[in-house]
Write a protein that holds these residues in place. Structure first.
Motif, short mmCIF file in Angstrom:
data_model
loop_
_atom_site.label_atom_id
_atom_site.label_comp_id
_atom_site.label_asym_id
_atom_site.label_seq_id
_atom_site.Cartn_x
_atom_site.Cartn_y
_atom_site.Cartn_z
N GLU A 94 -19.77 -29.37 15.59
CA GLU A 94 -20.01 -30.43 16.12
C GLU A 94 -19.08 -31.66 15.58
O GLU A 94 -18.35 -31.01 14.48
CB GLU A 94 -21.54 -30.98 15.79
N GLY A 95 -18.83 -32.68 16.23
CA GLY A 95 -18.06 -33.81 15.67
C GLY A 95 -16.67 -33.25 15.43
O GLY A 95 -15.87 -32.62 15.98
N GLU A 96 -16.12 -33.78 14.15
CA GLU A 96 -14.68 -33.65 13.97
C GLU A 96 -14.38 -32.24 13.75
O GLU A 96 -13.33 -31.86 13.95
CB GLU A 96 -14.58 -34.24 12.43
N ALA A 97 -15.66 -31.24 13.35
CA ALA A 97 -15.23 -29.93 13.14
C ALA A 97 -14.92 -29.10 14.49
O ALA A 97 -14.05 -28.45 14.42
CB ALA A 97 -16.52 -29.23 12.48
N ALA A 98 -15.70 -29.81 15.60
CA ALA A 98 -15.51 -29.13 17.07
C ALA A 98 -13.95 -29.53 17.22
O ALA A 98 -13.23 -28.73 17.85
CB ALA A 98 -16.26 -29.65 17.90
N VAL A 99 -13.64 -30.89 16.84
CA VAL A 99 -12.39 -31.23 17.52
C VAL A 99 -11.17 -30.66 16.77
O VAL A 99 -10.38 -30.25 17.28
CB VAL A 99 -12.13 -32.88 17.18
N ALA A 100 -11.45 -30.43 15.42
CA ALA A 100 -10.32 -29.64 14.65
C ALA A 100 -10.18 -28.30 15.29
O ALA A 100 -9.08 -27.78 15.50
CB ALA A 100 -10.79 -29.72 13.41
N HIS A 101 -11.51 -27.52 15.38
CA HIS A 101 -11.21 -26.12 15.76
C HIS A 101 -10.58 -25.97 17.14
O HIS A 101 -9.62 -25.16 17.60
CB HIS A 101 -12.68 -25.59 16.04
N GLY A 102 -11.05 -27.00 18.13
CA GLY A 102 -10.32 -26.83 19.41
C GLY A 102 -8.73 -27.36 19.48
O GLY A 102 -8.20 -26.69 20.14
N ARG A 103 -8.70 -28.31 18.61
CA ARG A 103 -7.05 -28.71 18.63
C ARG A 103 -6.16 -27.70 17.88
O ARG A 103 -5.20 -27.34 18.39
CB ARG A 103 -6.98 -30.01 17.56
N ARG A 104 -6.70 -27.01 17.10
CA ARG A 104 -6.12 -25.74 16.27
C ARG A 104 -5.78 -24.70 17.32
O ARG A 104 -4.61 -24.31 17.46
CB ARG A 104 -6.89 -25.26 15.00
N LEU A 105 -6.74 -24.23 17.89
CA LEU A 105 -6.55 -23.12 19.01
C LEU A 105 -5.85 -23.50 20.24
O LEU A 105 -4.75 -22.76 20.77
CB LEU A 105 -7.93 -22.54 19.42
N SER A 106 -6.11 -24.96 20.91
CA SER A 106 -5.17 -25.27 21.86
C SER A 106 -3.87 -25.44 21.45
O SER A 106 -2.96 -24.91 22.45
CB SER A 106 -5.87 -26.48 22.49
N GLY A 107 -3.53 -26.04 20.44
CA GLY A 107 -2.20 -26.38 20.03
C GLY A 107 -1.20 -24.78 19.91
O GLY A 107 -0.39 -24.75 20.44
N ALA A 108 -2.13 -23.91 19.45
CA ALA A 108 -1.47 -22.34 19.20
C ALA A 108 -1.22 -21.87 20.84
O ALA A 108 -0.02 -21.25 20.80
CB ALA A 108 -2.16 -21.67 18.37
N SER A 109 -2.22 -22.03 21.61
CA SER A 109 -2.12 -21.25 22.66
C SER A 109 -0.89 -21.91 23.66
O SER A 109 -0.59 -21.27 24.55
CB SER A 109 -3.44 -21.28 23.41
N MET A 110 -0.78 -23.19 23.57
CA MET A 110 0.02 -24.05 24.45
C MET A 110 1.44 -23.33 24.68
O MET A 110 2.32 -23.11 25.73
CB MET A 110 0.26 -25.52 23.95
N GLY A 111 1.93 -23.10 23.17
CA GLY A 111 3.43 -22.48 23.19
C GLY A 111 3.33 -21.09 24.19
O GLY A 111 4.33 -20.68 24.72
N LEU A 112 2.27 -20.11 23.67
CA LEU A 112 2.19 -18.92 24.47
C LEU A 112 2.00 -19.03 26.11
O LEU A 112 2.72 -18.47 26.63
CB LEU A 112 1.26 -18.04 23.92
N ILE A 113 1.17 -20.04 26.43
CA ILE A 113 1.03 -20.08 27.85
C ILE A 113 2.23 -20.56 28.42
O ILE A 113 2.68 -20.26 29.64
CB ILE A 113 -0.32 -21.20 28.10
N GLY A 114 2.86 -21.59 28.05
CA GLY A 114 4.16 -22.30 28.39
C GLY A 114 5.18 -21.00 28.54
O GLY A 114 5.96 -20.98 29.61
#
Length: 457
Positions: free
Chosen positions: A365-385
């Motif tokens: 929840e809260g900042e923990a959820a945001v941080a987790h989502g940001r960490r994985l989405s940032g890492a995945s974007m390079g691979l997806i691109g």
């Protein structure tokens, strides 16, 4: 009260960078971030131009070069392939070398394929030499990945969408710009070396401006654990598959459009050049709208219906190709470019939403959820691109085989139609289909909640 200025060390390194601190952002952060954004856009823009260089150079290569249509499609395919592959190391290079430093290096590296093309671009050069020089041009495709990674670190979360959209759009516009420059050169009876002679000094200017006005952020570090976690997540690969259909289409058609017009409709290079820039230009400009629509209505919904539009446009292209109707073919091809641009915006918007939904489903929840989502989405974007750009290889190879076996692009369009149909089915099945009725009653509520979250990404 104003926030403190960013602490620097030699070599234009910024030690303290906290854009989420409003006082810091207002005092010095925003000005610094915007300055880095503008010069990053310039470098990425020229990188895209160099990457797509051979899509226009082949228009200059008449019968005296001794190349068949299949040869030319293979040439543009290898350029696209290298551009996709180098996106992976370019994504991590910013953290290793620094954003400013890597922008200088990556911009300077563009001189290698451009000067090499200037040297070999004449009749009598062997096909293997053209392939080798084309491989070198692929490095221009990596500038997008490093530029996006760098700019992502400079802006606060509330402004990342605008900054990344501007950065991506400014890069993508490099495709129609080089096509417009080619049109002017061909119209003035100039040769390919004139085009290359224009871009060589521009590359030097971009590298020098990056050295003078950009910064490195010490806080940007590679998270290899996040990269591994993203690579293990099924959604990374599902979104890569969908991004092949949108960005792969955009870059693949950008490379192939001129050749399809010259080989399939008998247009001269000048006649083709009058038409080829329109689609990539509109597709680049429309990308932010795709993201805005995804914000408003949900990325999965926009992506789903966008694939319906792409499939319908492709079906019309099959008819136009069979009937050799140039006006219908060009107008609908432009529509397909626009839809690919919309899809680029909506699919990339889905990525952070998906990982945020997964974080909430884990109970964060809260900042923990945001941080987790940001960490994985940032890492995945390079691979997806990177994987998405491989779609450009597939499109050029499909056109190559279609012209080789059938003498037209019709066979390739049939394959593209089938792919868009599968993308529609995957989007619906994974992100929009309600599954609560198929799970045990005890899990139905949480499953329905997760599915509803995916529908909104």
């Amino acid at each position: 009260m104003t926030g403190p200025a960013p602490t620097r060390r030699s070599g234009r390194w910024i030690e303290r960078w906290d854009p989420e601190d409003e006082a810091f952002w207002q005092a010095t952060g925003e000005r610094t971030a915007r300055r880095n954004l503008w010069f990053s856009v310039l470098s990425e823009h020229i990188g895209f131009s160099v990457w797509t260089l051979w899509s226009v150079l082949v228009l200059f290569m008449g019968p005296e070069y001794g190349l068949t249509p299949a040869d030319k499609f293979l040439l543009t395919s290898v350029v696209t392939l290298v551009g996709a592959v180098v996106r992976v190391p370019y994504t991590f290079a910013v953290a290793v070398f620094g954003g400013r430093n890597w922008t200088i290096v990556s911009a300077s590296l563009l001189l290698i394929p451009t000067v090499a093309a200037f040297v070999v671009m004449e009749p009598g050069t062997s096909y293997s030499t053209f392939l080798l020089v084309g491989l070198l041009a692929g490095i221009g495709g990596g500038n997008f990945a490093s530029s996006m990674t760098n700019i992502n670190a400079f802006f606060p979360l509330r402004k990342k969408g605008w900054a990344l959209g501007l950065n991506a759009g400014g890069g993508n516009i490099g495709v129609p710009v080089i096509q417009l420059v080619t049109l002017a050169i061909i119209g003035a009876s100039g040769g390919p070396r004139v085009l290359l002679g224009i871009y060589i000094p521009l590359i030097v200017v971009a590298a020098v401006l990056a050295a003078l006005f950009m910064d490195n952020l010490s806080s940007v570090k590679n998270d290899t654990g996040a990269a591994k976690d993203a690579a293990r997540d099924a959604h990374t690969w599902i979104m890569s598959f969908l991004y092949i259909g949108t960005f792969g289409s955009f870059i693949g058609y950008s490379f192939a459009f001129g050749q399809v017009l010259t080989n399939g409709f008998g247009r001269t290079p000048l006649q083709a050049a009058y038409l080829t820039f329109i689609g990539p230009l509109l597709g680049s400009l429309i990308r932010p709208l795709g993201g805005w629509l995804a914000d408003r209505y949900g990325g999965a919904r926009i992506t789903l219906w966008n694939y319906v539009g792409m499939a319908a446009a492709t079906a019309v292209l099959i008819v136009a190709s069979m009937q050799k109707s140039l006006p219908l073919f060009v107008s609908v091809f432009v529509v397909l470019f626009v839809l690919s641009g919309l899809g680029n915006g909506s699919t990339f918007k889905m990525i952070p939403g998906i990982f945020q939904a997964k974080a909430l489903a884990k109970g964060l929840e809260g900042e923990a959820a945001v941080a987790h989502g940001r960490r994985l989405s940032g890492a995945s974007m390079g691979l997806i691109g990177a994987v998405g750009a491989l779609g450009g290889v597939g499109i050029n190879m499909a056109f190559r085989q279609s012209f080789l076996f059938y003498g037209s692009g019709t066979g390739a369009f049939v394959a593209f139609l089938a792919y868009y149909g599968v993308c529609f089915a995957v989007t619906w099945a994974v992100y929009l289909r309600r599954t609560a009725a198929r799970v045990p009653a005890a899990a139905a509520a949480s499953e329905a909640k997760a599915q509803l979250s995916y529908a909104e990404v």
